[in-house]
Design a protein around this motif. Structure first.
Motif, mmCIF file in Angstrom:
data_model
loop_
_atom_site.group_PDB
_atom_site.id
_atom_site.type_symbol
_atom_site.label_atom_id
_atom_site.label_comp_id
_atom_site.label_asym_id
_atom_site.label_seq_id
_atom_site.Cartn_x
_atom_site.Cartn_y
_atom_site.Cartn_z
ATOM 1 N N LEU A 38 0.818 -1.208 0.000
ATOM 2 C CA LEU A 38 0.000 0.000 0.000
ATOM 3 C C LEU A 38 0.855 1.262 0.000
ATOM 4 O O LEU A 38 0.446 2.291 -0.517
ATOM 5 N N PHE A 39 2.054 1.174 0.576
ATOM 6 C CA PHE A 39 2.957 2.323 0.569
ATOM 7 C C PHE A 39 3.352 2.673 -0.867
ATOM 8 O O PHE A 39 3.363 3.855 -1.240
ATOM 9 N N SER A 40 3.657 1.669 -1.678
ATOM 10 C CA SER A 40 4.001 1.920 -3.085
ATOM 11 C C SER A 40 2.829 2.547 -3.824
ATOM 12 O O SER A 40 3.013 3.441 -4.658
ATOM 13 N N LEU A 41 1.641 2.100 -3.511
ATOM 14 C CA LEU A 41 0.451 2.656 -4.138
ATOM 15 C C LEU A 41 0.251 4.124 -3.750
ATOM 16 O O LEU A 41 -0.059 4.965 -4.598
ATOM 17 N N CYS A 42 0.464 4.441 -2.475
ATOM 18 C CA CYS A 42 0.334 5.829 -2.008
ATOM 19 C C CYS A 42 1.382 6.735 -2.654
ATOM 20 O O CYS A 42 1.070 7.865 -3.046
ATOM 21 N N VAL A 43 2.601 6.253 -2.776
ATOM 22 C CA VAL A 43 3.660 7.039 -3.425
ATOM 23 C C VAL A 43 3.310 7.281 -4.891
ATOM 24 O O VAL A 43 3.455 8.402 -5.402
ATOM 25 N N ALA A 44 2.828 6.260 -5.568
ATOM 26 C CA ALA A 44 2.442 6.417 -6.975
ATOM 27 C C ALA A 44 1.317 7.436 -7.123
ATOM 28 O O ALA A 44 1.332 8.262 -8.045
ATOM 29 N N LEU A 45 0.362 7.423 -6.211
ATOM 30 C CA LEU A 45 -0.740 8.384 -6.279
ATOM 31 C C LEU A 45 -0.272 9.812 -5.995
ATOM 32 O O LEU A 45 -0.741 10.760 -6.636
ATOM 33 N N MET A 46 0.667 9.979 -5.077
ATOM 34 C CA MET A 46 1.195 11.323 -4.802
ATOM 35 C C MET A 46 1.985 11.857 -5.994
ATOM 36 O O MET A 46 1.854 13.033 -6.356
ATOM 37 N N VAL A 47 2.789 11.019 -6.614
ATOM 38 C CA VAL A 47 3.554 11.451 -7.791
ATOM 39 C C VAL A 47 2.602 11.772 -8.943
ATOM 40 O O VAL A 47 2.794 12.749 -9.670
ATOM 41 N N ALA A 48 1.555 10.970 -9.094
ATOM 42 C CA ALA A 48 0.567 11.243 -10.145
ATOM 43 C C ALA A 48 -0.117 12.587 -9.910
ATOM 44 O O ALA A 48 -0.385 13.330 -10.863
ATOM 45 N N THR A 49 -0.387 12.926 -8.660
ATOM 46 C CA THR A 49 -0.999 14.217 -8.335
ATOM 47 C C THR A 49 -0.080 15.372 -8.733
ATOM 48 O O THR A 49 -0.544 16.381 -9.280
ATOM 49 N N VAL A 50 1.201 15.233 -8.496
ATOM 50 C CA VAL A 50 2.165 16.276 -8.883
ATOM 51 C C VAL A 50 2.221 16.411 -10.404
ATOM 52 O O VAL A 50 2.236 17.532 -10.938
ATOM 53 N N ILE A 51 2.212 15.300 -11.119
ATOM 54 C CA ILE A 51 2.242 15.343 -12.590
ATOM 55 C C ILE A 51 0.977 16.010 -13.125
ATOM 56 O O ILE A 51 1.036 16.838 -14.044
ATOM 57 N N ILE A 52 -0.173 15.694 -12.545
ATOM 58 C CA ILE A 52 -1.433 16.308 -12.989
ATOM 59 C C ILE A 52 -1.439 17.806 -12.697
ATOM 60 O O ILE A 52 -1.876 18.607 -13.535
ATOM 61 N N ALA A 53 -0.937 18.212 -11.527
ATOM 62 C CA ALA A 53 -0.882 19.643 -11.198
ATOM 63 C C ALA A 53 0.056 20.383 -12.148
ATOM 64 O O ALA A 53 -0.246 21.499 -12.582
ATOM 65 N N ASP A 54 1.184 19.789 -12.482
ATOM 66 C CA ASP A 54 2.113 20.410 -13.428
ATOM 67 C C ASP A 54 1.486 20.510 -14.808
ATOM 68 O O ASP A 54 1.633 21.517 -15.491
ATOM 69 N N ASP A 55 0.761 19.485 -15.204
ATOM 70 C CA ASP A 55 0.085 19.497 -16.499
ATOM 71 C C ASP A 55 -0.970 20.601 -16.547
ATOM 72 O O ASP A 55 -1.102 21.300 -17.556
ATOM 73 N N ALA A 56 -1.704 20.776 -15.458
ATOM 74 C CA ALA A 56 -2.710 21.842 -15.408
ATOM 75 C C ALA A 56 -2.046 23.215 -15.489
ATOM 76 O O ALA A 56 -2.566 24.130 -16.143
ATOM 77 N N ALA A 57 -0.898 23.371 -14.837
ATOM 78 C CA ALA A 57 -0.182 24.656 -14.898
ATOM 79 C C ALA A 57 0.343 24.916 -16.304
ATOM 80 O O ALA A 57 0.387 26.064 -16.752
ATOM 81 N N ARG A 58 0.740 23.876 -17.003
ATOM 82 C CA ARG A 58 1.234 24.051 -18.369
ATOM 83 C C ARG A 58 0.109 24.416 -19.334
ATOM 84 O O ARG A 58 0.331 25.120 -20.309
#
Length: 70
Positions: free
Chosen positions: A40-60
């Motif tokens: 579950l820790f790997s899953l949580c890390v993947a979800l946090m990184v995905a959130t950062v990628i989505i936020a960067d994409d929205a800013a772009r």
């Protein structure tokens, strides 16, 4: 209309995608191999990184001359 730039550089964005893919692939593998719920820790890390990628994409995608109203 010019697009805005995100807060991640191109290299950081590539590393974020690599980190997301590695963490997302590790979760089911470790769930299969390990008897506890540490995958579950790997899953949580993947979800946090995905959130950062989505936020960067929205800013772009936001126009460069758009201002934050907050």
């Amino acid at each position: 209309m010019q697009q805005g730039s995100g807060f991640l550089s191109t290299r950081q964005r590539r590393l974020a995608w690599l980190g997301f893919l590695l963490a997302a692939l590790q979760a089911p593998v470790s769930a299969k191999l390990v008897s506890d719920d540490s995958w579950l820790f790997s899953l949580c890390v993947a979800l946090m990184v995905a959130t950062v990628i989505i936020a960067d994409d929205a800013a772009r995608r936001r126009p460069a001359d758009a201002r934050s109203t907050e």
